[in-house]
Structures are given as C-alpha cells and as structure tokens.
Write a protein that holds these residues in place. Structure first.
Motif, PDB file in Angstrom:
ATOM      1  N   GLY A  25      22.151  30.797 -12.502  1.00  0.00           N
ATOM      2  CA  GLY A  25      22.498  32.199 -12.317  1.00  0.00           C
ATOM      3  C   GLY A  25      22.909  32.815 -13.637  1.00  0.00           C
ATOM      4  N   PHE A  26      23.721  33.863 -13.578  1.00  0.00           N
ATOM      5  CA  PHE A  26      24.078  34.617 -14.766  1.00  0.00           C
ATOM      6  C   PHE A  26      25.588  34.834 -14.814  1.00  0.00           C
ATOM      7  N   SER A  27      26.158  34.693 -15.997  1.00  0.00           N
ATOM      8  CA  SER A  27      27.605  34.881 -16.139  1.00  0.00           C
ATOM      9  C   SER A  27      27.966  36.316 -15.794  1.00  0.00           C
ATOM     10  N   THR A  28      29.106  36.466 -15.152  1.00  0.00           N
ATOM     11  CA  THR A  28      29.530  37.783 -14.704  1.00  0.00           C
ATOM     12  C   THR A  28      31.047  37.797 -14.551  1.00  0.00           C
ATOM     13  N   THR A  29      31.547  38.785 -13.864  1.00  0.00           N
ATOM     14  CA  THR A  29      32.964  38.898 -13.513  1.00  0.00           C
ATOM     15  C   THR A  29      33.037  38.979 -11.984  1.00  0.00           C
ATOM     16  N   PRO A  30      34.221  39.046 -11.389  1.00  0.00           N
ATOM     17  CA  PRO A  30      34.288  39.040  -9.921  1.00  0.00           C
ATOM     18  C   PRO A  30      33.504  40.164  -9.226  1.00  0.00           C
ATOM     19  N   GLU A  69      16.670  43.761  -6.574  1.00  0.00           N
ATOM     20  CA  GLU A  69      17.604  43.116  -7.501  1.00  0.00           C
ATOM     21  C   GLU A  69      17.428  41.596  -7.468  1.00  0.00           C
ATOM     22  N   ASP A  70      17.250  41.033  -6.267  1.00  0.00           N
ATOM     23  CA  ASP A  70      16.988  39.590  -6.157  1.00  0.00           C
ATOM     24  C   ASP A  70      15.724  39.221  -6.914  1.00  0.00           C
ATOM     25  N   GLU A  71      14.688  40.026  -6.749  1.00  0.00           N
ATOM     26  CA  GLU A  71      13.418  39.749  -7.430  1.00  0.00           C
ATOM     27  C   GLU A  71      13.597  39.782  -8.942  1.00  0.00           C
ATOM     28  N   ARG A  72      14.379  40.735  -9.413  1.00  0.00           N
ATOM     29  CA  ARG A  72      14.636  40.828 -10.864  1.00  0.00           C
ATOM     30  C   ARG A  72      15.349  39.582 -11.370  1.00  0.00           C
ATOM     31  N   LEU A  73      16.340  39.114 -10.590  1.00  0.00           N
ATOM     32  CA  LEU A  73      17.076  37.926 -10.998  1.00  0.00           C
ATOM     33  C   LEU A  73      16.181  36.684 -10.976  1.00  0.00           C
ATOM     34  N   TRP A  74      15.312  36.580  -9.964  1.00  0.00           N
ATOM     35  CA  TRP A  74      14.416  35.416  -9.908  1.00  0.00           C
ATOM     36  C   TRP A  74      13.434  35.423 -11.079  1.00  0.00           C
ATOM     37  N   ARG A  75      12.958  36.603 -11.456  1.00  0.00           N
ATOM     38  CA  ARG A  75      12.074  36.646 -12.633  1.00  0.00           C
ATOM     39  C   ARG A  75      12.816  36.160 -13.874  1.00  0.00           C
ATOM     40  N   ALA A  76      14.080  36.562 -14.003  1.00  0.00           N
ATOM     41  CA  ALA A  76      14.879  36.119 -15.155  1.00  0.00           C
ATOM     42  C   ALA A  76      15.157  34.617 -15.103  1.00  0.00           C
ATOM     43  N   LEU A  77      15.170  34.054 -13.880  1.00  0.00           N
ATOM     44  CA  LEU A  77      15.346  32.605 -13.721  1.00  0.00           C
ATOM     45  C   LEU A  77      14.031  31.857 -13.888  1.00  0.00           C
ATOM     46  N   VAL A 116      29.663  33.470 -11.612  1.00  0.00           N
ATOM     47  CA  VAL A 116      28.208  33.431 -11.689  1.00  0.00           C
ATOM     48  C   VAL A 116      27.613  34.366 -10.636  1.00  0.00           C
ATOM     49  N   ARG A 117      26.586  35.082 -11.029  1.00  0.00           N
ATOM     50  CA  ARG A 117      25.823  35.941 -10.118  1.00  0.00           C
ATOM     51  C   ARG A 117      24.507  35.239  -9.812  1.00  0.00           C
ATOM     52  N   PHE A 118      24.170  35.148  -8.538  1.00  0.00           N
ATOM     53  CA  PHE A 118      22.931  34.466  -8.146  1.00  0.00           C
ATOM     54  C   PHE A 118      22.222  35.266  -7.062  1.00  0.00           C
ATOM     55  N   PRO A 119      20.887  35.138  -6.986  1.00  0.00           N
ATOM     56  CA  PRO A 119      20.134  35.913  -5.995  1.00  0.00           C
ATOM     57  C   PRO A 119      20.098  35.218  -4.642  1.00  0.00           C
ATOM     58  N   ARG A 120      19.646  35.951  -3.622  1.00  0.00           N
ATOM     59  CA  ARG A 120      19.343  35.315  -2.347  1.00  0.00           C
ATOM     60  C   ARG A 120      18.293  34.238  -2.565  1.00  0.00           C
ATOM     61  N   PRO A 145       3.420  31.505   1.423  1.00  0.00           N
ATOM     62  CA  PRO A 145       4.069  31.394   0.115  1.00  0.00           C
ATOM     63  C   PRO A 145       3.091  31.189  -1.030  1.00  0.00           C
ATOM     64  N   LYS A 146       1.902  30.662  -0.747  1.00  0.00           N
ATOM     65  CA  LYS A 146       0.952  30.412  -1.833  1.00  0.00           C
ATOM     66  C   LYS A 146       0.352  31.712  -2.370  1.00  0.00           C
ATOM     67  N   ASN A 147       0.503  32.788  -1.589  1.00  0.00           N
ATOM     68  CA  ASN A 147      -0.002  34.077  -2.049  1.00  0.00           C
ATOM     69  C   ASN A 147       1.104  35.008  -2.504  1.00  0.00           C
ATOM     70  N   PHE A 148       2.317  34.461  -2.566  1.00  0.00           N
ATOM     71  CA  PHE A 148       3.467  35.319  -2.841  1.00  0.00           C
ATOM     72  C   PHE A 148       3.907  35.197  -4.292  1.00  0.00           C
ATOM     73  N   VAL A 149       4.087  36.330  -4.926  1.00  0.00           N
ATOM     74  CA  VAL A 149       4.675  36.363  -6.261  1.00  0.00           C
ATOM     75  C   VAL A 149       5.727  37.457  -6.256  1.00  0.00           C
ATOM     76  N   VAL A 150       6.925  37.143  -6.701  1.00  0.00           N
ATOM     77  CA  VAL A 150       8.007  38.112  -6.699  1.00  0.00           C
ATOM     78  C   VAL A 150       7.612  39.357  -7.478  1.00  0.00           C
ATOM     79  N   GLY A 151       7.835  40.520  -6.863  1.00  0.00           N
ATOM     80  CA  GLY A 151       7.572  41.775  -7.533  1.00  0.00           C
ATOM     81  C   GLY A 151       6.117  42.210  -7.498  1.00  0.00           C
ATOM     82  N   VAL A 152       5.246  41.382  -6.905  1.00  0.00           N
ATOM     83  CA  VAL A 152       3.824  41.707  -6.860  1.00  0.00           C
ATOM     84  C   VAL A 152       3.342  41.888  -5.433  1.00  0.00           C
ATOM     85  N   SER A 153       3.919  41.093  -4.517  1.00  0.00           N
ATOM     86  CA  SER A 153       3.436  41.140  -3.141  1.00  0.00           C
ATOM     87  C   SER A 153       3.668  42.510  -2.506  1.00  0.00           C
TER      88      SER A 153
END
Length: 545
Positions: free
Chosen positions: A138-143, A222-230, A519-523, A537-545
């Motif tokens: 995930g990503f460092s954050t605050t509460p 937002e989840d999709e953005r975080l997964w791309r960053a991961l 830590v901030r983490f996506p669904r 799932p084989k046809n799925f890409v975050v932010g494209v589907s």
C-alpha cells in the motif's frame, strides 16, 4: 528528501519540562502551516548542517495563554459565549516527534532551534528503511487515509514477509473494516511478485475466499488508481483452485472440486477426535494403536475390530493393548459419528484426499472451504491438520520444490483466534491444531512455511504466535480491545486513531521499520462474495474494462 517549500515549524526545548533526546524532539507549529501535515504519522525532517534528521509526528497539542479556566471564563464577560474578548491571546500549537533516523547514521538529539519541513516520498522511504525491491502492500499515509505527493509505496522485504529471516502477517480489525481485504491484497501481491510461492486458504466462514477467480465489482476509480500504482491490473496470471469436502461448499457453480477422506487419509490424525486432556489420554492411545495396524484398511474394519474388543473386555478377556472397556466404547462412539459424515468414505481402502503435490503450484491460491455453517469443528481440525502436516513434510524433504518449484507456502487462516486463542489449553478439542499453528509461527520459516492470520481481536491470539509474526496490521479496532497489553508500546495518538480508521486504512508494524506506519490500501482486486455479474477475469484490466 525534504520538501523545503512546506515549512511546518521550528524545534525547541525548555529549561525544565521539554527536552530534546536521542529519541524525541518537540517543535512549535508555523503560523501558516497546513494542519493536514500535522496528523499523527506525518513524516518530517530537519536540516542540521550537512545532516538530516527524519522523524514522525506522534502527537500535536495546543495551548493558549490563559492561566486557568476561570480566567478564560472571566475574559468573556463572565461566561457570555457571544462576547468577544478585548484581549488578543497567544495561541501555540506544539508537536512531539519520534526520531526515525539521521542521514549520517548517528544517534543524537536535535540541537537548538531548527526549521522543520515535510519529508518527500523519497524521504519517507529512507526514514523507514524501506527496500528498493520487495512486496508492495500500500502507500504511506496518516489516519485520514489521504494519498498525497508525500505518500511512499510501502515495500516489505520478502525474506521478512514470507522468508527465512522472519515471517508471517497478522491482520486484526473489526468486522466490516477490510481486514480480509488487506490480507487478500498481501497474498495476491506476494503471489504476483514471487515465483516460488503458493497460498493455501482455510475458509471457515462466509464466502471471502471462494470467488477469487472473479473481479471485485465494488472497485472504485480510486481503487483502480491504487492498483495501477501497485503494478497489478488484472488476475489472468492467478491460478485459483477450490476444494470442498463432499460438495459441502457455499459455492456451487462447478468450480469447487469435491473430495472425501478415507481411513488411509486420516488414520494418523484420529487423535484429533479427542482433546489433549488427561481424561482423553487412553482414547488417544487407542486410536494411535488402530492407526498402526496394517490389517485395518477402512472405517468399517476399525469399528468391527473395536466391537470385538469391546465384547472381549466386557467378558473380562484379554484385549490387545490392554485397552479398557470404557475407552473402547468411547472410541467406537466417536468413530461411528465421524464415519457417518458425508465427507468420509468409510469403505474405501485407498487415499481419496487431493494430491497436494499436483495442487500446489507457483502463483496459485488454493482454498479449502471448511465453512462453520456446513462443517463440525472436528472435521475442520482434521482436514486442517492433514493439509498442514503434508505440506510441512513436502517442504522439509524438498519434494515440493523438486516437483513444482514451490519453495514457500503461505497458510491463509481466517478467524485465526478459532485455532490459536491464548486461553486454549490442553482440554480443548482444538489444542492439537493450535500446536500446529504455533509451530508454523515459531519454526515454519526454516521449512518455507508461513502464516497469514486474520481475526477480530489480536489480543486474543496466543502471545508466542503473535510475537513471532514479523508484520502486524491493525484496521479499525474498538477501544476495549486497544486497552490490551499488546498496544501499550505504540504512541498513544496512534492507538487512539485506530478507533477512527476508515475502510482502506490501517496501522502497519513491521520488524524492519523503526516505527509503525499508517498505510492506505485498495479494495481487493478479486471478489470476496458471490458476483452479481460474472466478469471474466482474463478479459479484465483495471481502468480499461
């Protein structure tokens, strides 16, 4: 490594009450500082000639120049809240910071009055000693959970996550605050980034681990953005397998693979029918005797032989092993009850349990659905123990590595407290399983065996198990839980913040980090409940589907 455009304050110490030490320093807050940079968990730094000191904000307080509450009351026309005092008051916000490390590696206090700046993402990474390569969580954050330019990608060294240096993750949190999501993220990210790992999930409640071959329909942008960053945008690489004893599963669409247990499969685990207490000692000896007899090939053979022994004992004739009549009757009762279950193949003479050497593969998540709703505790512990003992043997003998390339197996155990409660003693029917879990936590890393545990109340887990976990994660917890001994070593404002954490935010405590980090983490990328729409799932890409 410092953002010198964001000045947050200046360090100070006083003649009596506030000192600067090798562990802490204090600073007053700059009058124009943005309060969002002053939450507990914010990473800051100061420049001292050519050196830099990195620290984390532990607490922030504010004081006014009133000598007492009475003076404040009197200055407002003796209690008129609408009245504006004619006297300008001094207001000072001050923060306490915990030193993480100096750039030079020295150990010393902050001296004098130094400007305090916000650290950059690179500075955060350096301050916590995060590696350049590792498993992202995930990503460092605050509460509050905001991801900003200061947020660093949190990487954990794989040898301290599921390796020989230290191992294991424990994740605790209230129901509904994404603790299982966090655990699934850790498992999937480890599988994606490591080529020698397989995860075995023990599903004991709900459908959390049953639909991992489908994409989570609740992902937000937002989840999709975080997964791309991961750096994980699909599931097409994941090999998911689901096993359920005799079709006892909450998922029934053909994905689940049925299996049963024969005498040969569990004859050496029959001691789990009884507790570890002295009252059941003779029964455990008796089933061990039965398991060692080559002439017994199935449950019917075992029960038939016990009935003959019972008749002999009742007639005061000699019984092999000198087993007492009462012990024999108790054992017959337990064996008959077990043999009546759907998942027991009582007549079959050969093994019918899944061949783990063909099931366990790299980048594979294998779920055994041992749901509380559909199975007894006896069945759960026998199957769990069988899986654990076989996997441990295959790892120790290197057979698994030779046949599959898998060097490390992670046991994902939901509701860990069911198997590893601190109060569970020898009288418990689950004590044998607890011993197995404890063995993974204490010595599993030497064989390549790791534990990923999830539960609502971390303080209820056996101390030896919890303290041997290299990574501890806390999503939202209740105040009563946070009053337990295990939380007293964390900064008070960090602990208070845990009671208010939103979904997707957690406090992460890792053995190689000098302090815990929010830590901030996506669904989870995969579904944790029955999908409404069957997305391939084989046809799925975050932010494209």
């Amino acid at each position: 490594m410092l953002n010198e455009e964001i000045l947050v304050g200046k360090t100070f110490s006083t003649a009596s009450s506030v000192s600067s030490t090798v562990e802490h320093f204090h600073f007053w807050v700059h009058k124009d500082a943005n309060v969002k940079f002053l939450e507990p968990g914010s990473v800051i730094g100061i420049k001292d000639d050519t050196d830099v000191c990195f620290a984390v904000v532990e607490s922030v307080s504010e004081n006014m120049d009133y000598a007492s509450a009475l003076e404040a009351f009197a200055s407002h026309n003796f209690g008129d809240a609408e009245y504006e005092s004619k006297t300008d008051r001094f207001i000072c916000q001050a923060a306490r910071a915990k030193i993480l490390r100096w750039l030079s590696g020295t150990v010393r206090p902050v001296s004098g009055e130094k400007k305090v700046f916000l650290a950059t993402a690179h500075g955060v990474k350096y301050a916590f000693g995060m590696p350049d390569k590792g498993i992202p969580l995930g990503f460092s954050t605050t509460p509050t959970g905001n991801v900003s330019e200061q947020s660093a990608l949190i990487l954990l060294p794989d040898q301290y996550l599921f390796g020989k240096e230290a191992q294991g993750i424990n994740i605790g949190g209230q129901t509904g605050y994404a603790k299982t999501n966090m655990a699934l993220n850790a498992a999937l990210l480890a599988l994606k980034n490591l080529d020698d790992v397989c995860v075995i999930g023990i599903n004991v409640k709900g459908e959390d681990l049953l639909w991992l071959d489908y994409v989570n329909e609740e992902l937000t942008s937002e989840d999709e953005r975080l997964w791309r960053a991961l750096n994980m945008t699909d599931l097409k690489w994941l090999n998911f397998q689901l096993f359920a004893p005799a079709g006892i599963s909450l998922r029934k669409d053909g994905k689940e693979k049925d299996f049963t247990l024969s005498w040969k499969d569990i004859k050496y685990d029959l001691n789990l029918l009884f507790s570890e207490s002295k009252d059941d000692e003779n029964a455990r000896i008796l089933v061990s005797h039965l398991g060692s007899m080559p002439d017994i090939e199935n449950f019917d053979d075992a029960i038939r032989l016990l009935e003959e022994w019972q008749e002999a004992a009742d007639n005061e004739k000699r019984v092999p092993g000198s087993h007492h009549a009462a012990t024999i009757r108790k054992t017959i009762k337990h064996l008959r009850n077990l043999a009546s279950k759907k998942f027991i193949n009582k007549n079959f003479k050969k093994s019918v349990f899944p061949d783990l050497l063909s099931v366990i593969q790299p980048k594979t998540f294998v779920t055994f659905d041992l749901n509380d709703v559909l199975m007894t505790s006896t069945a759960q512990r026998m199957i769990f123990q069988k899986i654990l003992s076989h996997v441990k043997s295959y790892l120790e003998t290197k057979v698994l590595e030779e046949k599959t390339g898998v060097k490390r197996v992670v046991f994902f155990v939901d509701e860990l407290s069911k198997y590893a409660h601190r109060s569970m003693g020898s009288e418990s029917f689950l004590s044998g399983v607890k011993a197995g879990v404890k063995n993974i936590a204490e010595r599993g890393r030497f064989a390549g065996l790791s534990l990923l545990g999830v539960e609502q109340y971390p303080s209820q887990i056996d101390d030896n198990i919890l303290q041997n976990m290299a990574t501890r994660v806390f999503t939202r917890l209740k105040a009563k839980e946070l009053s337990a001994e295990i939380y007293r070593y964390y900064p008070n404002d960090f602990v208070r913040a845990i009671t208010r954490l939103n979904k997707g935010v957690a406090l992460l405590d890792h053995d190689t980090f000098p302090e815990p980090v929010f830590v901030r983490f996506p669904r989870s990328l995969c579904a944790t409940s029955r999908p409404n729409k069957k997305v391939n799932p084989k046809n799925f890409v975050v932010g494209v589907s």
